[in-house]
Design a protein around this motif. Structure first.
Motif, PDB file in Angstrom:
ATOM      1  N   LEU A  51       0.841  -1.190   0.000  1.00  0.00           N
ATOM      2  CA  LEU A  51       0.000   0.000   0.000  1.00  0.00           C
ATOM      3  C   LEU A  51       0.879   1.243   0.000  1.00  0.00           C
ATOM      4  N   SER A  52       0.634   2.145  -0.962  1.00  0.00           N
ATOM      5  CA  SER A  52       1.417   3.376  -1.044  1.00  0.00           C
ATOM      6  C   SER A  52       0.963   4.362   0.021  1.00  0.00           C
ATOM      7  N   GLN A  53       1.703   5.456   0.145  1.00  0.00           N
ATOM      8  CA  GLN A  53       1.363   6.464   1.154  1.00  0.00           C
ATOM      9  C   GLN A  53       0.197   7.353   0.735  1.00  0.00           C
ATOM     10  N   TRP A  54      -0.227   7.275  -0.532  1.00  0.00           N
ATOM     11  CA  TRP A  54      -1.187   8.253  -1.042  1.00  0.00           C
ATOM     12  C   TRP A  54      -2.628   7.833  -0.761  1.00  0.00           C
ATOM     13  N   GLY A  55      -3.429   8.794  -0.309  1.00  0.00           N
ATOM     14  CA  GLY A  55      -4.854   8.550  -0.118  1.00  0.00           C
ATOM     15  C   GLY A  55      -5.686   8.966  -1.300  1.00  0.00           C
ATOM     16  N   THR A  56      -5.114   9.768  -2.221  1.00  0.00           N
ATOM     17  CA  THR A  56      -5.807  10.199  -3.431  1.00  0.00           C
ATOM     18  C   THR A  56      -4.834  10.199  -4.594  1.00  0.00           C
TER      19      THR A  56
ATOM     20  N   ARG B 135       1.383  -4.893   3.538  1.00  0.00           N
ATOM     21  CA  ARG B 135       1.489  -5.885   2.466  1.00  0.00           C
ATOM     22  C   ARG B 135       0.098  -6.377   2.081  1.00  0.00           C
ATOM     23  N   ILE B 136      -0.092  -6.608   0.782  1.00  0.00           N
ATOM     24  CA  ILE B 136      -1.376  -7.072   0.248  1.00  0.00           C
ATOM     25  C   ILE B 136      -1.109  -8.361  -0.513  1.00  0.00           C
TER      26      ILE B 136
ATOM     27  N   ILE C  68     -18.592  -3.696  -5.704  1.00  0.00           N
ATOM     28  CA  ILE C  68     -17.392  -4.520  -5.644  1.00  0.00           C
ATOM     29  C   ILE C  68     -16.680  -4.307  -4.304  1.00  0.00           C
ATOM     30  N   GLY C  69     -16.571  -3.067  -3.893  1.00  0.00           N
ATOM     31  CA  GLY C  69     -15.914  -2.752  -2.627  1.00  0.00           C
ATOM     32  C   GLY C  69     -15.543  -1.287  -2.576  1.00  0.00           C
ATOM     33  N   THR C  70     -14.630  -0.940  -1.691  1.00  0.00           N
ATOM     34  CA  THR C  70     -14.180   0.440  -1.549  1.00  0.00           C
ATOM     35  C   THR C  70     -12.670   0.515  -1.763  1.00  0.00           C
ATOM     36  N   VAL C  71     -12.232   1.642  -2.298  1.00  0.00           N
ATOM     37  CA  VAL C  71     -10.804   1.823  -2.581  1.00  0.00           C
ATOM     38  C   VAL C  71     -10.026   1.856  -1.272  1.00  0.00           C
ATOM     39  N   ALA C  72      -9.070   0.927  -1.138  1.00  0.00           N
ATOM     40  CA  ALA C  72      -8.207   0.885   0.047  1.00  0.00           C
ATOM     41  C   ALA C  72      -6.944   1.693  -0.154  1.00  0.00           C
ATOM     42  N   GLY C  73      -6.591   1.946  -1.422  1.00  0.00           N
ATOM     43  CA  GLY C  73      -5.380   2.695  -1.722  1.00  0.00           C
ATOM     44  C   GLY C  73      -4.785   2.254  -3.041  1.00  0.00           C
ATOM     45  N   PHE C  74      -3.484   2.423  -3.173  1.00  0.00           N
ATOM     46  CA  PHE C  74      -2.817   2.210  -4.454  1.00  0.00           C
ATOM     47  C   PHE C  74      -1.514   1.444  -4.234  1.00  0.00           C
TER      48      PHE C  74
END
Length: 442
Positions: free
Chosen positions: A332-337, A361-362, A393-399
């Motif tokens: 998961l990156s540090q960015w929220g947007t 980790r994902i 489907i779900g919600t964005v957790a990040g990038f």
């Protein structure tokens, strides 16, 4: 006073240590569903239970300290009060006002003390600020309370904090009660005037901003954040009419993680014992704070439903993917947007993991495929991702940026691993991104 501690999760050690430090207190029982948690204390001779009803029936406690998941507070506290056992309950007293009132009514009827453990009100810096404030509260022009942290650094193995049903929400019901009680201690009774909830993941908010007003007309802002990358900020700033600014930093002088809690939990037990000794039943602001949190959720959710900061964004599938992985190793990156121009192509992956902080980790991943964005947009953590037929489907957790600058992996938190097959996708099918909260983490 003979204490039993019910629930041996992340908060319990602070109570156990406070009991041990107090010569007027003795630990006489512990209870947890997991025998591995009670065993070290049992080995030292403390009676251990896996059922709170058996602990109460044993008659070995004058008081119990409840540090259970929030949705269990009312059930256990009422049972103890009915047995004439005093209750010191971790905040919030309950998830709903109805349950909090039932608890208080039971305390009043049985003449047994019910006490909410708001530990920050015993912080020496908050006490110093309260003493420094003018007696004429109209001289306070604004009060700001900040309670910001990375929740994953605080919960240990207690994943119930991230479960909306057991916790009752997110940062608002967890950190909110302490922040609201701090404001109440400084300016008195409060009412909610405005709320913004945001960075919503699996039904729990990681950001909340509350505007309130005291009975004397003092404007109060409470800022809550569960999503700091690391560290914590817990302070209060009071602005006065003459231009003076007074500040209390709850963590000043406490260099070790959570070291401020030692004197605060000593304060909890001292106050609790004094309430019991005085024969007071329901006391303090516990029920009132539950009502404020409930009001704040009602206002925030209504605002979230009415006010949107961006339009839904359509995309179309340009390449389908059909596989899953249980050891993908994304990060998961540090960015929220992320800003995404029209025409860019990015990959959609679903996960049943619960990544929360940068670097998480994902591994459990289902691949939907690549989508082309039809319009420029900002994709944010908490955005909902839906198929053309409305299925979530779900919600964005990040990038994940392992393929950047070619493309981002947009990580979608879901209750199962979706692929193009399970979603029934075909090339050119639409997938839509829509705002999931009123405030987005930058």
């Amino acid at each position: 006073m003979r204490y039993g501690v019910i629930g041996l999760g992340a908060i319990a050690p602070f109570f156990l240590e406070a009991v041990e430090r107090c010569p007027e207190s003795t630990l006489t029982a512990v209870c947890d569903l997991d025998p591995a948690r009670t065993q070290p204390l049992a080995d030292e001779g403390t009676p251990a239970f896996t059922d709170y009803r058996e602990l109460l029936a044993a008659g070995v406690c004058d008081a119990v300290i409840i540090t259970l998941p929030n949705h269990l507070h009312a059930e256990v506290a009422i049972a103890a009060l009915e047995d004439g056992v005093a209750v010191c309950c971790e905040k919030p007293l309950a998830i709903t006002s109805a349950d909090a009132r039932r608890m208080a009514e039971t305390a009043d009827r049985t003449g047994t003390t019910l006490f909410t453990a708001f530990h920050r009100r015993y912080n020496r810096h908050l006490i110093g600020l309260r003493e420094a404030l003018p007696a004429d509260r109209s001289q306070i022009t604004r009060l700001t309370v900040r309670y910001n942290e990375n929740i994953l650094e605080h919960i240990g193995g207690d994943r119930w904090y991230l479960d909306a049903e057991r916790c009752g929400g997110g940062c608002l019901i967890d950190n909110g009660p302490n922040a609201l009680d701090m404001a109440h201690a400084l300016v008195g009774g409060l009412s909610v005037t405005g709320v913004r909830l945001g960075d919503v993941r699996s039904g729990i908010e990681y950001v909340a901003e509350l505007d309130l007003v005291s009975e004397d007309g003092v404007p109060v802002r409470v800022e809550l954040d569960w999503a700091l990358s690391t560290g914590e900020v817990k302070d209060v700033v009071a602005e006065l009419a003459d231009g003076t600014v007074l500040r209390a930093d709850m963590l000043e002088g406490f260099t070790a993680f959570k070291s401020s809690l030692q004197h605060e939990y000593d304060g909890i037990l001292a106050d609790f014992r004094s309430q019991v000794a005085a024969g007071r039943a329901s006391c303090g602001t516990g029920v009132e704070i539950v009502g404020l949190v409930e009001d704040a959720y009602a206002v925030g959710r209504a605002e979230s439903g009415r006010r949107r900061s961006k339009l839904p964004t359509p995309t179309r599938m340009v390449r389908l993917l059909f596989h899953t992985s249980d050891d993908r190793g994304m990060t998961l990156s540090q960015w929220g947007t992320r800003c995404i121009p029209a025409g860019e192509i990015h990959e959609l992956v679903t996960t049943t993991d619960r990544p929360r902080a940068a670097g998480d980790r994902i591994d459990a991943v289902g691949f939907l495929g690549f989508v082309e964005f039809q319009e420029g947009t900002v994709v944010a953590v908490g955005d909902e991702v839906r198929l053309a037929d409305g299925r979530l489907i779900g919600t964005v957790a990040g990038f994940d940026e392992c393929h950047f600058p070619n493309h981002y992996n947009i990580v979608i938190e879901s209750d199962r691993l979706w692929t193009a097959t399970s979603a029934g996708l075909e090339p050119l099918d639409e997938v839509r991104f829509a705002e999931g909260g009123a405030v987005a983490r930058p």
